[in-house]
Design an enzyme around this catalytic site. Structure first.
Site, mmCIF file in Angstrom:
data_model
loop_
_atom_site.group_PDB
_atom_site.id
_atom_site.type_symbol
_atom_site.label_atom_id
_atom_site.label_comp_id
_atom_site.label_asym_id
_atom_site.label_seq_id
_atom_site.Cartn_x
_atom_site.Cartn_y
_atom_site.Cartn_z
ATOM 1 N N CYS A 41 0.847 -1.197 0.000
ATOM 2 C CA CYS A 41 0.000 0.000 0.000
ATOM 3 C C CYS A 41 0.883 1.247 0.000
ATOM 4 C CB CYS A 41 -0.911 -0.001 1.228
ATOM 5 S SG CYS A 41 -2.082 1.388 1.241
ATOM 6 N N ASP A 43 0.386 3.773 1.720
ATOM 7 C CA ASP A 43 0.343 4.346 3.067
ATOM 8 C C ASP A 43 1.760 4.668 3.566
ATOM 9 O OD1 ASP A 43 -1.857 3.963 5.713
ATOM 10 O OD2 ASP A 43 0.265 4.394 6.072
ATOM 11 N N ARG A 45 2.982 4.897 6.377
ATOM 12 C CA ARG A 45 3.469 4.155 7.550
ATOM 13 C C ARG A 45 4.026 2.791 7.192
ATOM 14 N NH1 ARG A 45 -2.214 4.337 10.508
ATOM 15 N NH2 ARG A 45 -2.720 3.818 8.348
ATOM 16 N N HIS A 97 -2.095 -3.988 5.052
ATOM 17 C CA HIS A 97 -1.847 -3.539 6.425
ATOM 18 C C HIS A 97 -3.165 -3.216 7.107
ATOM 19 C CE1 HIS A 97 -2.511 0.894 5.866
ATOM 20 N NE2 HIS A 97 -2.351 0.533 4.609
ATOM 21 N N CYS A 100 -5.954 0.179 7.016
ATOM 22 C CA CYS A 100 -5.761 0.680 5.652
ATOM 23 C C CYS A 100 -6.930 1.594 5.263
ATOM 24 C CB CYS A 100 -5.656 -0.486 4.662
ATOM 25 S SG CYS A 100 -5.351 0.037 2.962
HETATM 26 CO CO CO Z 1 -3.395 1.210 2.987
#
Ligand code: CO
Length: 208
Positions: A41, A43, A45, A97, A100
């Site tokens: 992803c 993302d 993090r 994750h 998400c």
């Molecule tokens: Co995500």
């Protein structure tokens, strides 16, 4: 945010690498031979190399919203094809994750414009596993499970491609489904039963 910091960090990173290994960048400049394709992803993090303790040259990375593998996504399909057929990676990972945002958005009724067609692929995952998901009363647990099932279905989408099927047959390439728990930092192997899934679907998706 002052972006000058980025260039300062870069200088420090270079001297760090050089102090470890004098010819670090000479070696890096020679080319790449990663053994792993990581699809994760976007993302911020979920930092692909960092969470696996891998460095430059060790992993070929593709990231998009909610780690999707969509057959008409020229970008993802090119990455898969290049990694499998040219770089000859032997492992392909889809890493989702918990928490998400993409998966969360797909669980809600909201018109998100251009994101609608992208997130609809996650709604399709929900539909495929509706009975299991609707039986989970706790919303957080349902959300976590959809994250896992989405990883599973994206792995299945990988197996639907000719490149993966060929490499699976010719050199025993492995597809893996993982989830990163942003609350603990732990990487979890979902141990997806690919043999079982393949037995069910290959009569439909077999290409090569
Ligand atoms: Co995500």
């Amino acid at each position: 945010m002052n972006l000058n910091k980025v260039f300062e960090n870069n200088k420090k990173w270079i001297s760090g690498k050089l102090s470890e290994k004098e010819d670090y960048f000479e070696e890096l400049g020679k080319g790449q031979s990663p053994e792993l394709l990581y699809i994760g992803c976007s993302d911020s993090r979920v930092t692909a190399e960092d969470l696996m303790g891998m460095g430059p040259g060790e992993v070929f990375v593709h990231r998009n919203i909610a780690n999707m593998v969509i057959s008409i996504d020229l970008n993802a399909m090119s990455v898969v094809n290049y990694a499998v057929e040219h770089l000859k990676v032997n492992h392909v990972v889809v890493c989702g994750h918990y928490a998400c945002g993409g998966v969360k958005a797909a669980m809600q009724s909201a018109d998100l414009g251009i994101l609608n067609p992208w997130l609809r692929n996650i709604r399709d995952v929900y539909r495929l596993h509706k009975n299991e998901l609707n039986a989970i009363e706790n919303e957080d647990k349902k959300y976590d499970r959809l994250v896992e099932l989405n990883v599973q279905e994206q792995c299945v989408n990988l197996i639907k491609t000719a490149a993966i099927q060929k490499a699976y047959r010719d050199r025993n390439l492995k597809v893996h489904g993982w989830v990163f728990d942003v609350h603990t930092g732990k990487l979890i192997d979902l141990e997806i039963d690919f043999e079982g899934i393949l037995k069910n679907i290959m009569e439909i998706y077999h290409l090569d």
